[in-house]
Design a protein around this motif. Structure first.
Motif, PDB file in Angstrom:
ATOM      1  N   ALA A  99     -23.934  17.066  -1.112  1.00  0.00           N
ATOM      2  CA  ALA A  99     -24.184  15.730  -0.567  1.00  0.00           C
ATOM      3  C   ALA A  99     -23.568  15.609   0.827  1.00  0.00           C
ATOM      4  O   ALA A  99     -24.138  14.960   1.718  1.00  0.00           O
ATOM      5  CB  ALA A  99     -23.614  14.662  -1.499  1.00  0.00           C
ATOM      6  N   ILE A 100     -22.421  16.230   1.026  1.00  0.00           N
ATOM      7  CA  ILE A 100     -21.788  16.223   2.353  1.00  0.00           C
ATOM      8  C   ILE A 100     -22.640  17.007   3.345  1.00  0.00           C
ATOM      9  O   ILE A 100     -22.862  16.564   4.483  1.00  0.00           O
ATOM     10  CB  ILE A 100     -20.362  16.806   2.275  1.00  0.00           C
ATOM     11  CG1 ILE A 100     -19.469  15.880   1.427  1.00  0.00           C
ATOM     12  CG2 ILE A 100     -19.779  16.976   3.671  1.00  0.00           C
ATOM     13  CD1 ILE A 100     -18.109  16.482   1.108  1.00  0.00           C
ATOM     14  N   ASP A 146     -25.809  17.393   3.206  1.00  0.00           N
ATOM     15  CA  ASP A 146     -26.973  16.544   3.469  1.00  0.00           C
ATOM     16  C   ASP A 146     -26.641  15.472   4.503  1.00  0.00           C
ATOM     17  O   ASP A 146     -27.429  15.204   5.416  1.00  0.00           O
ATOM     18  CB  ASP A 146     -27.442  15.907   2.156  1.00  0.00           C
ATOM     19  CG  ASP A 146     -28.671  15.029   2.347  1.00  0.00           C
ATOM     20  OD1 ASP A 146     -29.753  15.584   2.592  1.00  0.00           O
ATOM     21  OD2 ASP A 146     -28.544  13.791   2.244  1.00  0.00           O
ATOM     22  N   TRP A 147     -25.461  14.855   4.382  1.00  0.00           N
ATOM     23  CA  TRP A 147     -25.045  13.841   5.352  1.00  0.00           C
ATOM     24  C   TRP A 147     -24.881  14.460   6.733  1.00  0.00           C
ATOM     25  O   TRP A 147     -25.296  13.872   7.743  1.00  0.00           O
ATOM     26  CB  TRP A 147     -23.739  13.185   4.899  1.00  0.00           C
ATOM     27  CG  TRP A 147     -23.283  12.084   5.813  1.00  0.00           C
ATOM     28  CD1 TRP A 147     -23.571  10.754   5.728  1.00  0.00           C
ATOM     29  CD2 TRP A 147     -22.451  12.237   6.985  1.00  0.00           C
ATOM     30  NE1 TRP A 147     -22.991  10.063   6.762  1.00  0.00           N
ATOM     31  CE2 TRP A 147     -22.290  10.948   7.549  1.00  0.00           C
ATOM     32  CE3 TRP A 147     -21.835  13.319   7.603  1.00  0.00           C
ATOM     33  CZ2 TRP A 147     -21.543  10.719   8.699  1.00  0.00           C
ATOM     34  CZ3 TRP A 147     -21.093  13.102   8.754  1.00  0.00           C
ATOM     35  CH2 TRP A 147     -20.951  11.813   9.296  1.00  0.00           C
ATOM     36  N   LEU A 178     -16.940  10.743   1.641  1.00  0.00           N
ATOM     37  CA  LEU A 178     -18.129  11.388   1.110  1.00  0.00           C
ATOM     38  C   LEU A 178     -17.677  12.514   0.191  1.00  0.00           C
ATOM     39  O   LEU A 178     -16.786  13.279   0.544  1.00  0.00           O
ATOM     40  CB  LEU A 178     -18.982  11.970   2.238  1.00  0.00           C
ATOM     41  CG  LEU A 178     -19.372  11.027   3.379  1.00  0.00           C
ATOM     42  CD1 LEU A 178     -20.072  11.808   4.481  1.00  0.00           C
ATOM     43  CD2 LEU A 178     -20.250   9.911   2.876  1.00  0.00           C
ATOM     44  N   ASP A 200     -26.407  17.027   7.897  1.00  0.00           N
ATOM     45  CA  ASP A 200     -27.730  17.314   8.439  1.00  0.00           C
ATOM     46  C   ASP A 200     -28.378  16.069   9.021  1.00  0.00           C
ATOM     47  O   ASP A 200     -29.075  16.133  10.035  1.00  0.00           O
ATOM     48  CB  ASP A 200     -28.624  17.899   7.339  1.00  0.00           C
ATOM     49  CG  ASP A 200     -29.132  19.283   7.673  1.00  0.00           C
ATOM     50  OD1 ASP A 200     -28.397  20.035   8.339  1.00  0.00           O
ATOM     51  OD2 ASP A 200     -30.259  19.611   7.286  1.00  0.00           O
ATOM     52  N   ALA A 201     -28.149  14.927   8.371  1.00  0.00           N
ATOM     53  CA  ALA A 201     -28.743  13.684   8.859  1.00  0.00           C
ATOM     54  C   ALA A 201     -28.086  13.213  10.148  1.00  0.00           C
ATOM     55  O   ALA A 201     -28.746  12.603  11.001  1.00  0.00           O
ATOM     56  CB  ALA A 201     -28.632  12.607   7.779  1.00  0.00           C
ATOM     57  N   ASN A 202     -26.799  13.468  10.305  1.00  0.00           N
ATOM     58  CA  ASN A 202     -26.057  12.938  11.450  1.00  0.00           C
ATOM     59  C   ASN A 202     -25.832  13.959  12.559  1.00  0.00           C
ATOM     60  O   ASN A 202     -25.581  13.571  13.707  1.00  0.00           O
ATOM     61  CB  ASN A 202     -24.714  12.386  10.966  1.00  0.00           C
ATOM     62  CG  ASN A 202     -24.874  11.096  10.204  1.00  0.00           C
ATOM     63  OD1 ASN A 202     -24.910  10.016  10.786  1.00  0.00           O
ATOM     64  ND2 ASN A 202     -24.997  11.201   8.882  1.00  0.00           N
ATOM     65  N   ARG A 213     -14.586   6.251   5.558  1.00  0.00           N
ATOM     66  CA  ARG A 213     -15.535   6.198   4.428  1.00  0.00           C
ATOM     67  C   ARG A 213     -15.632   7.584   3.793  1.00  0.00           C
ATOM     68  O   ARG A 213     -16.044   8.549   4.453  1.00  0.00           O
ATOM     69  CB  ARG A 213     -16.911   5.741   4.901  1.00  0.00           C
ATOM     70  CG  ARG A 213     -16.907   4.357   5.517  1.00  0.00           C
ATOM     71  CD  ARG A 213     -18.304   3.942   5.966  1.00  0.00           C
ATOM     72  NE  ARG A 213     -19.231   3.831   4.842  1.00  0.00           N
ATOM     73  CZ  ARG A 213     -20.490   3.429   4.976  1.00  0.00           C
ATOM     74  NH1 ARG A 213     -20.987   3.131   6.176  1.00  0.00           N
ATOM     75  NH2 ARG A 213     -21.270   3.336   3.921  1.00  0.00           N
TER      76      ARG A 213
END
Length: 210
Positions: free
Chosen positions: A69-70, A72-73, A64, A75-77, A62
């Motif tokens: 934005a990457i 941010d992703w 990104l 940081d979330a994961n 997938r």
């Protein structure tokens, strides 16, 4: 989880993502996209990045896109260490400093803009260099003021998303011989970042194709 970073060794946006991956200790593979050869507009890159840009981080197939934005992703994961705060006011300041680079300096100085200046307006190398320096000076002057409470990093004691953006921008400034003496706070932050092994490993000279 398999992570594959499509990047160009000298791309400052890709450099940001490499720094973030390194700070978080995330393992990944790399696919080189040669911007000077036009690989970004080829079918292979467009299949993962419709804009024809780098970087793209492909996660288990997938894609990104867009460096912030990457981040941010990531940081979330991979939340440790965080690059944005959960405190809304702190987060807003971090993003404002990051966007001073990623939205206000970098887009005006990237490769496609410099090429357009040449093809549409006849800008020679000297004119392009003057354009490049103008936007760096304007942006870094503002960021130096925004870094009033910095130490040792832009947001305090730990690197955040703004520091991740600052390092590549200063590398670009040095590459174009833009004087940096007027930005002592930013230079101190950069020195603190450059002391980190993860940042050292992300440097373009360390990932440049041989």
């Amino acid at each position: 989880m398999r992570l594959v970073l499509h990047d160009y060794w000298r791309s400052s946006a890709a450099y940001r993502v490499r720094i973030c991956l390194g700070l978080k200790g995330v393992e990944y593979e790399r696919v080189a996209v040669n911007l000077l050869a036009g690989d970004q507009r080829g079918a292979e890159n467009l299949a993962v990045n419709p804009q024809g840009f780098v970087p793209t981080l492909v996660v288990d197939g997938r894609p990104l896109t867009q460096s912030l934005a990457i981040v941010d992703w990531l940081d979330a994961n991979f939340p440790e260490p965080p690059t944005v705060s959960k405190d809304p006011f702190v987060r807003s300041g971090q993003l404002a400093r990051a966007l001073a680079v990623a939205a206000d300096i970098h887009p005006l100085n990237n490769l496609r803009v410099l090429k357009r200046l040449e093809t549409q307006f006849g800008a020679d190398q000297a004119a392009k260099a003057a354009w490049y320096a103008h936007w760096i000076v304007e942006g870094l002057t503002a960021l130096e003021r925004m870094a009033e409470d910095a130490g040792p990093f832009l947001g305090g004691n730990a690197p955040d998303i703004a520091d991740i953006c600052l390092v590549p921008q200063l590398a670009n400034a040095r590459r174009f011989d833009v004087p940096l003496e007027a930005y002592p706070k930013l230079l101190a932050v950069d020195a603190a970042m450059q002391a980190l092994p993860a940042v050292q490993a992300a440097h373009p000279d360390r990932v440049r194709p041989t």
